[in-house]
Design a protein around this motif. Sequence first.
Motif, mmCIF file in Angstrom:
data_model
loop_
_atom_site.group_PDB
_atom_site.id
_atom_site.type_symbol
_atom_site.label_atom_id
_atom_site.label_comp_id
_atom_site.label_asym_id
_atom_site.label_seq_id
_atom_site.Cartn_x
_atom_site.Cartn_y
_atom_site.Cartn_z
ATOM 1 N N HIS A 60 0.825 -1.218 0.000
ATOM 2 C CA HIS A 60 0.000 0.000 0.000
ATOM 3 C C HIS A 60 0.857 1.267 0.000
ATOM 4 C CE1 HIS A 60 -3.644 2.261 0.604
ATOM 5 N NE2 HIS A 60 -3.171 2.810 1.703
ATOM 6 N N ILE A 61 1.912 1.284 0.791
ATOM 7 C CA ILE A 61 2.787 2.459 0.811
ATOM 8 C C ILE A 61 3.304 2.751 -0.598
ATOM 9 C CG2 ILE A 61 5.030 3.346 1.574
ATOM 10 C CD1 ILE A 61 4.586 1.794 4.227
ATOM 11 N N SER A 62 3.804 1.729 -1.257
ATOM 12 C CA SER A 62 4.361 1.923 -2.604
ATOM 13 C C SER A 62 3.293 2.343 -3.594
ATOM 14 C CB SER A 62 5.039 0.631 -3.081
ATOM 15 O OG SER A 62 6.140 0.330 -2.279
ATOM 16 N N GLY A 63 2.129 1.700 -3.533
ATOM 17 C CA GLY A 63 1.061 2.014 -4.471
ATOM 18 C C GLY A 63 0.538 3.425 -4.319
ATOM 19 N N VAL A 64 0.280 3.828 -3.080
ATOM 20 C CA VAL A 64 -0.243 5.180 -2.852
ATOM 21 C C VAL A 64 0.803 6.223 -3.232
ATOM 22 C CG1 VAL A 64 -1.029 6.813 -1.091
ATOM 23 C CG2 VAL A 64 -1.925 4.483 -1.125
ATOM 24 N N LEU A 65 2.038 5.987 -2.904
ATOM 25 C CA LEU A 65 3.106 6.921 -3.275
ATOM 26 C C LEU A 65 3.134 7.100 -4.793
ATOM 27 C CD1 LEU A 65 5.376 8.643 -2.127
ATOM 28 C CD2 LEU A 65 6.820 6.611 -2.097
ATOM 29 N N ASP A 66 3.065 6.011 -5.523
ATOM 30 C CA ASP A 66 3.062 6.064 -6.977
ATOM 31 C C ASP A 66 1.846 6.834 -7.497
ATOM 32 O OD1 ASP A 66 3.841 5.400 -9.662
ATOM 33 O OD2 ASP A 66 2.462 3.704 -9.618
ATOM 34 N N ARG A 67 0.681 6.540 -6.942
ATOM 35 C CA ARG A 67 -0.539 7.202 -7.426
ATOM 36 C C ARG A 67 -0.542 8.696 -7.116
ATOM 37 N NH1 ARG A 67 -2.305 2.104 -5.642
ATOM 38 N NH2 ARG A 67 -3.184 2.852 -3.682
ATOM 39 N N LEU A 68 -0.153 9.074 -5.910
ATOM 40 C CA LEU A 68 -0.151 10.496 -5.545
ATOM 41 C C LEU A 68 0.844 11.287 -6.392
ATOM 42 C CD1 LEU A 68 -0.536 10.226 -1.679
ATOM 43 C CD2 LEU A 68 -2.246 11.062 -3.309
ATOM 44 N N LEU A 69 1.980 10.693 -6.678
ATOM 45 C CA LEU A 69 2.969 11.377 -7.524
ATOM 46 C C LEU A 69 2.443 11.533 -8.954
ATOM 47 C CD1 LEU A 69 6.190 9.683 -6.167
ATOM 48 C CD2 LEU A 69 5.486 12.052 -5.830
#
Length: 162
Positions: A60-69
């Motif tokens: 989740h950390i990686s996915g959300v970071l990718d999406r927000l960027l």
Amino acid sequence: MATEYWMSGPVDNIPALLQPVAHALLQANLEVNDLMQDFPEARLWERPADVASPGFHLQHISGVLDRLLTYARAESLSQEQLTYLSEEGKPGKRLQELLDLFNTQTHKALMQLSVTPEDTLTDFRGVGRKQLPSTVLGLLFHAAEHTMRHTGQLLVTVKIML
């Protein structure tokens, strides 16, 4: 533990107003990698007390970071990102894969911060299918605080498990 990133001075090539975002992401990256260094692979997807598994937090950390960027760049999510989102929380990836992905996402975030002009930080961006309003700074700040929130949850979960 060594000095925390926010007390270590500026991160090279990061605009002054984005230093707190970089510090938080670097701190989370350090803490997650240290925490998970000797974590038993067999317990990665366990859910103690019915809370999220360590594997979920890492995904989740990686996915959300990718999406927000992506939203901060004023881009829409790709099919690959949408597929990743639908698979968050599903066992399958191994610990090292999840750590490698988080390390890659952290690096990509820092690279994006380094080329984000400060004069764009108040520009509006649409978020998600509903195109909810945010700003570049709001998205970058949320990327950092969300990463730290799940880092804290991961830390507590792992401490309870071991």
